[in-house]
Design a protein around this motif. Sequence first.
Motif, mmCIF file in Angstrom:
data_model
loop_
_atom_site.group_PDB
_atom_site.id
_atom_site.type_symbol
_atom_site.label_atom_id
_atom_site.label_comp_id
_atom_site.label_asym_id
_atom_site.label_seq_id
_atom_site.Cartn_x
_atom_site.Cartn_y
_atom_site.Cartn_z
ATOM 1 N N LEU A 87 -90.815 14.773 42.545
ATOM 2 C CA LEU A 87 -90.216 15.565 43.941
ATOM 3 C C LEU A 87 -88.964 14.821 44.902
ATOM 4 N N GLY A 88 -88.870 15.561 45.910
ATOM 5 C CA GLY A 88 -87.834 14.732 47.121
ATOM 6 C C GLY A 88 -88.418 15.172 48.041
ATOM 7 N N TYR B 149 -99.823 20.947 51.930
ATOM 8 C CA TYR B 149 -99.879 20.670 50.456
ATOM 9 C C TYR B 149 -99.868 21.775 49.800
ATOM 10 N N MET B 150 -100.063 23.086 51.175
ATOM 11 C CA MET B 150 -99.624 24.352 50.045
ATOM 12 C C MET B 150 -98.888 24.013 49.020
ATOM 13 N N ALA B 151 -97.551 23.326 50.183
ATOM 14 C CA ALA B 151 -96.054 24.011 48.887
ATOM 15 C C ALA B 151 -96.336 22.463 47.818
ATOM 16 N N GLY B 152 -97.189 21.820 47.769
ATOM 17 C CA GLY B 152 -96.981 20.724 47.052
ATOM 18 C C GLY B 152 -97.433 21.056 45.976
ATOM 19 N N VAL B 153 -98.914 22.316 45.669
ATOM 20 C CA VAL B 153 -99.921 23.177 45.230
ATOM 21 C C VAL B 153 -98.150 23.412 44.162
ATOM 22 N N VAL B 154 -97.539 24.168 45.071
ATOM 23 C CA VAL B 154 -96.619 25.361 44.077
ATOM 24 C C VAL B 154 -95.416 23.934 43.461
ATOM 25 N N ALA B 155 -95.113 22.992 44.462
ATOM 26 C CA ALA B 155 -94.287 22.295 43.561
ATOM 27 C C ALA B 155 -94.589 21.328 42.528
ATOM 28 N N GLY B 156 -96.189 21.197 42.547
ATOM 29 C CA GLY B 156 -96.872 20.690 41.232
ATOM 30 C C GLY B 156 -96.001 21.418 39.787
ATOM 31 N N LYS B 157 -96.824 22.499 39.911
ATOM 32 C CA LYS B 157 -96.435 23.533 38.924
ATOM 33 C C LYS B 157 -95.423 24.122 38.371
ATOM 34 N N MET B 158 -94.052 24.054 39.593
ATOM 35 C CA MET B 158 -92.245 24.457 39.132
ATOM 36 C C MET B 158 -91.694 23.364 38.877
ATOM 37 N N THR B 159 -92.265 21.922 38.954
ATOM 38 C CA THR B 159 -90.506 20.853 38.773
ATOM 39 C C THR B 159 -91.398 20.503 36.806
ATOM 40 N N LYS B 160 -89.897 20.638 36.394
ATOM 41 C CA LYS B 160 -90.070 20.308 35.610
ATOM 42 C C LYS B 160 -89.202 18.408 34.687
ATOM 43 N N SER B 161 -88.998 17.457 36.326
ATOM 44 C CA SER B 161 -88.816 16.419 36.915
ATOM 45 C C SER B 161 -89.993 15.930 36.218
ATOM 46 N N ASN B 162 -91.215 16.306 36.861
ATOM 47 C CA ASN B 162 -92.575 15.647 37.461
ATOM 48 C C ASN B 162 -91.511 14.792 39.067
ATOM 49 N N ASP C 192 -86.462 17.403 41.469
ATOM 50 C CA ASP C 192 -85.468 19.249 41.703
ATOM 51 C C ASP C 192 -86.554 20.053 42.775
ATOM 52 N N VAL C 193 -87.328 19.694 42.757
ATOM 53 C CA VAL C 193 -87.859 20.124 44.266
ATOM 54 C C VAL C 193 -88.181 19.679 44.948
ATOM 55 N N LEU C 194 -87.537 20.330 46.653
ATOM 56 C CA LEU C 194 -87.398 19.573 47.098
ATOM 57 C C LEU C 194 -87.862 19.798 49.100
ATOM 58 N N MET C 195 -89.173 18.816 49.374
ATOM 59 C CA MET C 195 -88.972 19.271 50.805
ATOM 60 C C MET C 195 -89.245 18.880 52.067
#
Length: 396
Positions: free
Chosen positions: A188-189, A173-186, A246-249
């Motif tokens: 995630l993978g 969940y915490m990674a998701g918070v960061v990913a949601g702010k950092m993605t440019k394509s909206n 553009d952001v992977l977990m």
Amino acid sequence: MSFFPTPVTLFNKKGTDMTDISKRSIVKMVALTAVAAAALVGCGKKEEAPKAEAPAAAKAEPLKIAFAYVGPVGDGGWTFAHDNGRKEIEKAFGDKVVTSFVEKVPESADAERVIRDMAAQGNKLIFGTTFGYMEPMLKVAADHKDIKFEHATGYKTADNMRTYDSRTYEGAYMAGVVAGKMTKSNTLGVVASIPIPEVIRNINSFTLGAQSVNPKIKTKVVWVNDWFNPPKETEAATALINGGADVLMQNTDSSAVLQTAEKLGKRAFGWDSDMTAYGPKAHLGSAVINWGPYYIKSVREALEGKWTGNQASWWGVKEGAIDFVSLAADVPEDAKKKLDDVKAGLKDGSFVIWKGPIVGQDGKEVLAKDAVADDKFLGGINFYVKGVEGKIPSSK
């Protein structure tokens, strides 16, 4: 009591009076008599023999502890984190324990062979560190009632076997918070391992965290059906990036996903351990597990005779088992603030991730407004939340 003789008159053979005995003889007689008196001055007292010292107590034999690892200790992730926990045991208990491990033990019949061998070698506390060891450990535990068994991420217990887990979904969940702010394509993978509730729960929690700061988020998933398989993980990460993520977990054990993101100019997270060094430009932060607190608790209970079976432990941020570390410098301040608030709320219990309303992928409500999911609900998740694309493959 006197030891001096009564005076008598002494005569020689001729009857001559010998009372004029020399002073030297008298002095000698007195001296000898004094020695005798001194020797018997304690007459009437019983001389006590010196007490024999009690033999030193025999030093207790160290507790032998063994770990079965599904991956190599150098995987940089899951197994690496468990081995760090093993080292914390040695640091905490010193010569009271002896630890050992076997790495790369497959989730198959071979696991039972390895665990039986650990029992035969005199280990009295055995940790199996992956879900697939559950049935083999139960079989061995049934045959060795004098040995304590601990199974990671499972749900079956016995009188001499219990389970333990970490709330990895909190890190997701915490990674998701960061990913949601950092993605440019909206988009995630997630590179996923085995389709069990643990992994599905992490995919969903990652998505919920991202949607909490960016409602437009969509999550794509590629399953590799393996915990540790760097080539497959690399292939899956590449496919996700080619598909617009553009952001992977990841919910796999190697650093391949982060390294692939680094190579292809995208961003990603470390998983289970701090993976910064594997892709410093791509790295946004690492969702880490600290197994040390639980391992130390378990060993202390075994040493003190307080260990009991038929128990299940599930630790998270609150217990110091889950954290999010090494946040990238370019993460915006509002994301940092949100991350800090989430972490503090998880620690003191004021924030709950799985709180309704939550809707499934099919649009149906899976958790009503203000309802809080209990551990039974979380442990049986077999659906995607809204925003996750694709289907969950069979785990059989």
